[in-house]
Scaffold this active site. Structure first.
Site, PDB file in Angstrom:
ATOM      1  N   GLU B  31       0.845  -1.194   0.000  1.00  0.00           N
ATOM      2  CA  GLU B  31       0.000   0.000   0.000  1.00  0.00           C
ATOM      3  C   GLU B  31       0.880   1.244   0.000  1.00  0.00           C
ATOM      4  OE1 GLU B  31      -1.947  -1.279   3.474  1.00  0.00           O
ATOM      5  OE2 GLU B  31      -3.102  -2.725   2.322  1.00  0.00           O
ATOM      6  N   SER B  61      -5.531  -4.925  -0.066  1.00  0.00           N
ATOM      7  CA  SER B  61      -6.068  -6.278   0.111  1.00  0.00           C
ATOM      8  C   SER B  61      -4.902  -7.202   0.416  1.00  0.00           C
ATOM      9  CB  SER B  61      -6.831  -6.737  -1.129  1.00  0.00           C
ATOM     10  OG  SER B  61      -6.096  -6.535  -2.295  1.00  0.00           O
ATOM     11  N   GLU B  62      -4.613  -7.278   1.699  1.00  0.00           N
ATOM     12  CA  GLU B  62      -3.406  -7.973   2.142  1.00  0.00           C
ATOM     13  C   GLU B  62      -3.452  -9.458   1.821  1.00  0.00           C
ATOM     14  OE1 GLU B  62      -5.239  -5.925   3.927  1.00  0.00           O
ATOM     15  OE2 GLU B  62      -3.936  -4.204   4.322  1.00  0.00           O
ATOM     16  N   GLN B  84       1.684  -2.619   5.552  1.00  0.00           N
ATOM     17  CA  GLN B  84       1.881  -1.238   6.017  1.00  0.00           C
ATOM     18  C   GLN B  84       2.228  -1.149   7.514  1.00  0.00           C
ATOM     19  OE1 GLN B  84      -1.304   1.671   4.961  1.00  0.00           O
ATOM     20  NE2 GLN B  84       0.361   2.375   3.658  1.00  0.00           N
ATOM     21  N   PHE B  85       1.518  -1.913   8.303  1.00  0.00           N
ATOM     22  CA  PHE B  85       1.828  -2.091   9.727  1.00  0.00           C
ATOM     23  C   PHE B  85       1.500  -3.538  10.060  1.00  0.00           C
ATOM     24  CE2 PHE B  85       1.257   2.473   9.808  1.00  0.00           C
ATOM     25  CZ  PHE B  85       2.088   2.930  10.825  1.00  0.00           C
ATOM     26  N   HIS B 131      -1.559  -0.281  15.538  1.00  0.00           N
ATOM     27  CA  HIS B 131      -0.337   0.125  14.853  1.00  0.00           C
ATOM     28  C   HIS B 131       0.900  -0.157  15.707  1.00  0.00           C
ATOM     29  CE1 HIS B 131      -3.274   2.157  12.387  1.00  0.00           C
ATOM     30  NE2 HIS B 131      -2.363   2.561  11.545  1.00  0.00           N
TER      31      HIS B 131
END
Ligand SMILES: Cc1ncc(C[n+]2csc(CCOP(=O)(O)OP(=O)(O)O)c2C)c(N)n1
Lengths: 371, 331
Positions: B31, B61-62, B84-85, B131
Site C-alpha cells: 500500500e 487487500s493484504e 503497512q503495519f 499500529h
C-alpha cells in the site's frame, strides 16, 4: 416498495443521483427529499460542527495534544446524510476510522471521539442508546460485522438496520464483497456505503480499481447499488433514507457509493502535497458540501450570516469544552489495561496484574514512553 | 570500506535498491509503496529508478498481496511485499500460515515460495490502535517460515539482502521505534548478515540478556545503569537478530558462562519467543544455572492505546529491576 433511486439509477451506465448543483441550486426538483426545515438546519449544524472540530483538532494535533486523527473535512454531506435516517437506539452504525460527522450524527459524544484520538480506549465506548461501533482500523471488517448485526436484527425480528462504510481504497478488501454476497443471500437489512474520496493515502482511485465506478462493484452480488453525488446533502440523505426504509421493510441490502473528495490530509501525519495534484484539489474546493447546503438554506430563507456567526461561536465554545474534558480525562490507572481483557481476569492475568502493580508502586516514574 | 551513514529506514531502501539492481526478478509492492515510497518512505525512490512494473502501489487487500507473491515466487520471481503495519496485515495470515509455510513441503521441494514480507512492528511511537502490535511468535510458530528482526542499520540492510537471497520465505520485522532513532555507517553494495546468527552487543560474565528489536536499546540503557552502579558486574547482551531459527549456540554458550538468563521483548508474554528460549535453555543448560530463567515482556493483554502503553512495554527500569533480581537470587 416503490423507489425513486434504488433500481432506477444504473451504476453500469454510470448514472449518479444529483439534486443540487455545486452552488446549491436545485437541479432536480422532483427528487428533493421530504425533510422538515428544522431537520435540515440540524443537519447543517452537524456538518458545520464536524468541520470545526476537524479544524480544531488539526490545530491541537500540531501542538502535540492529540496523537493523530483522520478528518472528515469534505465528506460531511455524505456522513451526515447517511447517518441521519437511522433511528437512535434501534439502528446500528459500524464505522470506519474517518467518520467524525457520522459519529456525531449517530450520537457519539464529541469527548469520546477526542479521547479515542488521544489514545484512550474509553473513546470507543458508546453511551447507552447509541449503537455505534468504535472506529475500525482494520479496513473491510466493518462490512462483515455490520452484516452479522443485520442478520441478528432479522433473526430476532427487532426491526433495526445497520449502516456501514469504507473508502474507495477499502473496496479492494475481499471482505467487502464477501459481506455483500452474504447479506444479499439472506436479504439482510444492511446499508453498505462507500465514501469514494478518490484517494487511499497516496494511492489514487485509478491505482485501486479499473471499475467504471464503485457502485458497480455491488452488482455482481445482486445487491441493488446506487451512485450519488456525495457532496450533495439532499441527494445523499434522500438515497440513504430510501435505502433504510427499503432494508427495514424486508427488501434486503443496498449499496451506496458517495462520490466525494477528501479535502484534508489522509491523517494528521500525512502530507498530501507530495502526491495530490494542486489543480485537482482546487477544483474539489469548489464543490465543498458545506457551502452548497448553506447556499441552499440561505436561498430558502432559513439561514443568514448572523446565524452562521452565532453558530460558529457556540460550536467553538462547545468543542473547546469537550476537548478540555477529554484532555483532563485521558490518563487511566494501571488496572484498566487488565480489566477488560476477559469478563473475569484469568489466574495468569491476575498474577501479571499483581506483578505490574507492585512494580509501578515501587517505581511510579517508570510508566515509560512519553509520560 | 566505502559506506554511507544511514538510519534504519534508509537502510531498508538501500537494501531494496541493491537487490533490485542485482536481481531482475525482485519486485517491490505494498500500500502506497510505489509513488510515495510507503508511509515510512522505506521504498522511496525505487519506483523512480526501476519503474512502475517493479515497484508499485497495491490495492488494499493484504490477502491478495501474499497470495500473489506466492504465485510470483513459484514462478521464478522474488517479490518483496510491504505490509503497512504488522497489525493491519492479518488478512494475509491465510496465505502466510496456510500456504507460504507449506508449499515447499506439499510439492516435495518442487515449488518453494521465497517471498520476503516486510512489516513495521512494535510500539513506542504513540500510534493509533493496531499500529503497535508485536505478534512475531505467530509467525515464528509456523513451520517453513524464517523470521528476522534487525535493530541496526547494518543488520537491516544485511538481513534484508539475506532474506531476498534466501530460498525460503522470510518475514522481516522492522521496529518502527528504531526507524529513525539513530544512524550507523553501512557498507555500500551487496553484503548479507546470515539468517540465524545473533550478534553479541557486549561481553559479560554475570548475566546473559537476550533481546531483539527496539528492546536492544532499552537493554543497553538498563545495563549501563547497572554496570555503573556495580563496577564488578558485567552483563552479556545478545541481539538475536533472527527469531527463527534463533542462534541457540550463542545463547547456550553464553548462559553456560554466566549461569543466568533474562529474555526481554515487548511482545505478549505467554506462548512467546521468550517461552521458547527459556524452555530450550532449561533443557540444555540446567546444570549451569545460578538463578531461574527469567523474562521481561509485555503482558497478556490487548496492546494498550497511548494512555496505557507505558504500562505495557518493557522499559529500562523494568529491565534493571529484573536484572538485579536475578543477580541477587539465592537458591
Ligand atoms: C486492513 C488494513 N490495511 C491497511 C490499513 C492502513 N490504511 C489506513 S487508511 C488506508 C487507506 C484507505 O483508503 P480509503 O479506503 O480510500 O479510505 P480513506 O482513508 O480515503 O477514507 C490504509 C491503507 C488499514 N487500516 N487496514
Amino acid at each position: 416498495m416503490k423507489t425513486k433511486f434504488i433500481n432506477v439509477f444504473d451504476p453500469l451506465k454510470n448514472e449518479r443521483v444529483e439534486i443540487m448543483d455545486k452552488d446549491g441550486k436545485i437541479i432536480n426538483p422532483k427528487l428533493v427529499p421530504d425533510i422538515k426545515d428544522k431537520d435540515l438546519i440540524d443537519a447543517y449544524k452537524l456538518m458545520n460542527l464536524s468541520r470545526r472540530q476537524d479544524d480544531f483538532q488539526n490545530k491541537v494535533q500540531r501542538q502535540g495534544r492529540l496523537l493523530s486523527f483522520l478528518s472528515s473535512t469534505g465528506q460531511e454531506a455524505s456522513e451526515v446524510g447517511y447517518t441521519l435516517p437511522l433511528i437512535k437506539g434501534k439502528d446500528w452504525f459500524a464505522s470506519g476510522y474517518r467518520n467524525n460527522a457520522a459519529w456525531l450524527t449517530a450520537g457519539m459524544p464529541m469527548r469520546n471521539i477526542m479521547l479515542y484520538w488521544m489514545g484512550n480506549e474509553y473513546g470507543g465506548k458508546a453511551p447507552d442508546g447509541v449503537n455505534s461501533l468504535p472506529p475500525n482500523i482494520i479496513i473491510g471488517s466493518q462490512y462483515t460485522q455490520a452484516t452479522g448485526i443485520a442478520f441478528a436484527e432479522k433473526y430476532n425480528k427487532t426491526g433495526g438496520v445497520a449502516v456501514t462504510t469504507t473508502g474507495d481504497g477499502g473496496m479492494s478488501e475481499g471482505e467487502t464483497y464477501e459481506a455483500m454476497n452474504f447479506a444479499k443471500l439472506h436479504e439482510l437489512p444492511v446499508i453498505f456505503i462507500c465514501e469514494n474520496n478518490k484517494w487511499a493515502i497516496s494511492t489514487p482511485y485509478a491505482k485501486s480499481t479499473k471499475s467504471i465506478n464503485i457502485a458497480s462493484k455491488g452488482i455482481a452480488t445482486g445487491v441493488p447499488s446506487v451512485k450519488v453525488d456525495g457532496n450533495d446533502f439532499l441527494a445523499v440523505y434522500a438515497v440513504a433514507k430510501e435505502a433504510v426504509e427499503f432494508a427495514r421493510t424486508g427488501n434486503g441490502p443496498v449499496f451506496i457509493e458517495c462520490d466525494t473528495y477528501r479535502l484534508g490530509a489522509h491523517s494528521s501525519s500525512d502530507n498530501p502535497k507530495i502526491y495530490r495534484p494542486e489543480e485537482e484539489f482546487q477544483e474539489a474546493l469548489t464543490r465543498d458540501p458545506l457551502i452548497r447546503l448553506k447556499n441552499y438554506l440561505i436561498e430558502k430563507g432559513l439561514w443568514d450570516q448572523k446565524k452562521q456567526d452565532k453558530l460558529d461561536k457556540e460550536q467553538d465554545e462547545f468543542i473547546q469544552k469537550e476537548f478540555e474534558w477529554a484532555e483532563q480525562n485521558k490518563e487511566y490507572p494501571l488496572e484498566d489495561i487488565f480489566d477488560y481483557i476477559y469478563a473475569e481476569k484469568t489466574p495468569d492475568l491476575e498474577e501479571q496484574y499483581q506483578e505490574a502493580k507492585a512494580f509501578f508502586q515501587a517505581h511510579p516514574e517508570a510508566k515509560g514512553g512519553h509520560h | 570500506m566505502a559506506g554511507k551513514v544511514l538510519n534504519n529506514v534508509k537502510a531498508v531502501s538501500e537494501a531494496l535498491d541493491v537487490a533490485m539492481d542485482k536481481w531482475k526478478e525482485v519486485v517491490v509492492y505494498g500500500e502506497d509503496a510505489g509513488f510515495e515510497g510507503g508511509v515510512f518512505r522505506a521504498t522511496e525512490g525505487l519506483q523512480a529508478k526501476y519503474g512502475e512494473e517493479r515497484c508499485f502501489d497495491a490495492p488494499i487487500s493484504e490477502a491478495m498481496f501474499v497470495g500473489v507473491a506466492l504465485g510470483m515466487a513459484m514462478n521464478k520471481m522474488k517479490p518483496v511485499v510491504e505490509i503497512q503495519f504488522e497489525g493491519l496485515g492479518w488478512a494475509s495470515l491465510q496465505n502466510i500460515l496456510g500456504h507460504m509455510g507449506r508449499m515447499r513441503n506439499r510439492t516435495r521441494g518442487k515449488l518453494p515460495t521465497p517471498v520476503v514480507i516486510r512489516m513495521p512492528m512494535g510500539g513506542g511511537i504513540r500510534a493509533l490502535e493496531l499500529h503497535s502490535e508485536a505478534m512475531e511468535a505467530i509467525y515464528a510458530h509456523t513451520p517453513g517460515i524464517k523470521v528476522v528482526c534487525p535493530s541496526t542499520p547494518y543488520d537491516t540492510k544485511g538481513l534484508i539482502l539475506a532474506a531476498i537471497e534466501s530460498p525460503d520465505p522470510v518475514i522481516v520485522f522492522e521496529p518502527t521505534k528504531l526507524y529513525r532513532a539513530f544512524k550507523q555507517e553501512v557498507p555500500d553494495g551487496f553484503y548479507t548478515v546470515p539468517i540465524g546468527e545473533a550478534f553479541k552487543i557486549q561481553e559479560g560474565n554475570d548475566l546473559t540478556v537476550v533481546t531483539y528489536g527496539a528492546q536492544t536499546v532499552d537493554c543497553q540503557k538498563a545495563i549501563e545503569q547497572l554496570e555503573s552502579k556495580n563496577p564488578d558486574i558485567t552483563i552479556e547482551l545478545i541481539d538475536l537478530r533472527t527469531l527463527k531459527p534463533w542462534d541457540k549456540k550463542m545463547v547456550f554458550e553464553s548462559v553456560k558462562k554466566t549461569g543466568r538468563l533474562l529474555v526481554v521483548h515487548e511482545a505478549i508474554r505467554s506462548f512467546s519467543i521468550s517461552s521458547e528460549i527459556i524452555a530450550s535453555v532449561n533443557e540444555e543448560c540446567f546444570e549451569y544455572l545460578k538463578a531461574p530463567l527469567s523474562r521481561c515482556t509485555g503482558y497478556d493483554i490487548v496492546i494498550p492505546f497511548d494512555s496505557g502503553e507505558g504500562y505495557h512495554q518493557p522499559n529500562p527500569t523494568k529491565i534493571l529491576v529484573k536484572m538485579e533480581e536475578l543477580l541477587s537470587y539465592k537458591f
